[in-house]
Design an enzyme around this catalytic site. Structure first.
Site, PDB file in Angstrom:
ATOM      1  N   LYS A 274      57.482  19.091  27.751  1.00 44.15           N
ATOM      2  CA  LYS A 274      56.039  18.891  27.912  1.00 44.15           C
ATOM      3  C   LYS A 274      55.250  19.994  27.239  1.00 44.15           C
ATOM      4  O   LYS A 274      54.178  19.755  26.692  1.00 44.15           O
ATOM      5  CB  LYS A 274      55.660  18.821  29.397  1.00 44.15           C
ATOM      6  CG  LYS A 274      55.995  17.502  30.063  1.00 44.15           C
ATOM      7  CD  LYS A 274      55.243  17.368  31.382  1.00 44.15           C
ATOM      8  CE  LYS A 274      55.622  16.101  32.130  1.00 44.15           C
ATOM      9  NZ  LYS A 274      55.003  16.034  33.460  1.00 44.15           N
TER      10      LYS A 274
ATOM     11  N   LYS B 246      63.705   5.416  26.604  1.00 43.35           N
ATOM     12  CA  LYS B 246      63.319   4.873  27.898  1.00 43.35           C
ATOM     13  C   LYS B 246      61.930   4.211  27.854  1.00 43.35           C
ATOM     14  O   LYS B 246      61.042   4.707  27.174  1.00 43.35           O
ATOM     15  CB  LYS B 246      63.293   6.038  28.907  1.00 43.35           C
ATOM     16  CG  LYS B 246      63.452   5.633  30.344  1.00 43.35           C
ATOM     17  CD  LYS B 246      63.521   6.856  31.240  1.00 43.35           C
ATOM     18  CE  LYS B 246      62.482   6.722  32.325  1.00 43.35           C
ATOM     19  NZ  LYS B 246      62.347   7.853  33.210  1.00 43.35           N
TER      20      LYS B 246
ATOM     21  N   LYS C  79      55.370   4.764  30.513  1.00 45.67           N
ATOM     22  CA  LYS C  79      53.961   4.412  30.662  1.00 45.67           C
ATOM     23  C   LYS C  79      53.130   5.000  29.546  1.00 45.67           C
ATOM     24  O   LYS C  79      52.072   4.516  29.236  1.00 45.67           O
ATOM     25  CB  LYS C  79      53.320   5.033  31.917  1.00 45.67           C
ATOM     26  CG  LYS C  79      54.025   4.987  33.180  1.00 45.67           C
ATOM     27  CD  LYS C  79      53.140   5.433  34.335  1.00 45.67           C
ATOM     28  CE  LYS C  79      53.730   6.664  34.987  1.00 45.67           C
ATOM     29  NZ  LYS C  79      53.690   6.684  36.418  1.00 45.67           N
TER      30      LYS C  79
END
Ligand code: TRP
Length: 330
Positions: free
Chosen positions: A112, A194, A197
């Site tokens: 991140k 994966k 969202k």
């Protein structure tokens, strides 16, 4: 006494089919057998920038999605993390039992923080707050996905260290909760990645609130191969993913699906998968839209209030023990 289960999700919009098949659906299956607490990790969500108006909407939406998916507020404790102030307080105490070095090794932080400038201390500290969430309630099991395993490990390390520093079994060591047949749903556009969202390509992800037409379009466009044979194989990640989705929903085995669909070709197969997905999503959407009507505001509030009160009873006791152990005057 039932075993304790705790899990949370961050309020970051509409959940995906991957979240549902990989996580929420399992929570619904276990809600009768365990004493479950499910919360919305709003404190965690501000470790990256949030717009307050959006955030407020997303928190409420997360609660509605929990219930719409089938989490029964009568059987489970459903609440918002920020409503139980003990989470933040225990987080602070645990900060003082956690090493910079161990947090620096967290792969989620590394990922991140690569993606953004001006990294906040909160993002670095995220796993400590997560440890607090878990340890406050003596959770036996924590259902988490692969990506959160490392955070669960550090929660165990912190718990163990705290217990041994203060020479008292204050915290229970939590374990990952593994359910069989947990579906790992991949992106429709890049089926080796994966389903997420936050994928920039919205066609890659099916959201819980996608209508039938959208689901059909996305699945029709899903990347496959040119073989036109429905076979479960690592060399065919696109078809494998669609088979995984279909299998997770229908509870048919890959063999059964291969047999059932062997004469279909990809076009027809995709229609069947899309239809199965929408049949699962329809009742969730119906419930969600019902809940979202303003008439239900008070109902939702009362669930969260009751949930927070129940959670706090446990949290309060635990925090007191902790304060006492570290030498505060309680
Ligand atoms: N970090 C989790 C996620 O993003 C959410 C979370 C916060 C959580 N606290 C938790 C999950 C405690 C399980 C237990 O998915």
């Amino acid at each position: 006494m039932k075993k304790q289960i705790l899990s949370g999700i961050q309020p970051s919009g509409i959940l995906t089919l991957g979240n549902y098949l990989g996580a929420l659906r399992n929570w619904i299956k276990i809600q009768n057998d365990y004493d479950c607490k499910f919360f919305v990790a709003d404190l965690h969500s501000i470790t990256v920038d949030q717009n307050p108006i959006e955030l407020r909407k997303n928190i409420k939406s997360a609660i509605m999605q929990y219930i719409a998916c089938g989490l029964d507020p009568e059987k489970n404790t459903i609440f918002m993390q920020s409503h139980v102030h003990e989470h933040a307080e225990l987080g602070w105490i645990l900060n003082c039992s956690t090493y910079m070095g161990e947090l620096s090794r967290m792969t989620q932080f590394k990922d991140k923080s690569k993606k953004q400038a001006n990294i906040k201390v909160g993002l670095f500290d995220y796993p400590v707050l997560m440890a607090a969430d878990i340890l406050l309630y003596d959770a036996d099991y924590v259902p988490v996905g692969e990506d959160q395993r490392q955070h669960l490990e550090i929660a165990r390390d912190i718990a163990q260290r705290f217990n041994s520093t203060y020479n008292k079994e204050i915290f229970k060591l939590p374990e990952a909760f593994i359910t069989e047949n947990t579906a790992r749903i991949m992106s429709l556009q890049e089926p080796t990645k994966k389903m997420s969202k936050s994928d920039e390509n919205k066609e890659a992800t099916i959201f819980l609130l996608d209508d039938r037409e959208t689901v059909l379009r996305k699945i029709k466009k899903a990347v496959t191969d040119s073989e036109n044979i429905i076979k479960y194989s690592d060399e065919k990640p696109g078809i494998k993913n669609l088979m995984n989705i279909y299998s997770a929903i229908s509870e048919k085995t890959y063999k059964q699906i291969e047999e059932e669909c062997k004469d279909l070709g990809y076009g027809k197969f995709k229609q069947i998968v899309a239809c199965a997905v929408s049949d699962v999503l329809d009742p969730i959407q119906k419930k969600y839209y019902e809940l979202s009507s303003s008439e239900n505001d008070e109902y939702l509030k009362s669930i969260c209030k009751k949930g927070a009160e129940t959670a706090q009873k446990t949290a309060e006791k635990k925090l007191k023990e902790v304060y006492d152990a570290v030498g505060f005057i309680v």
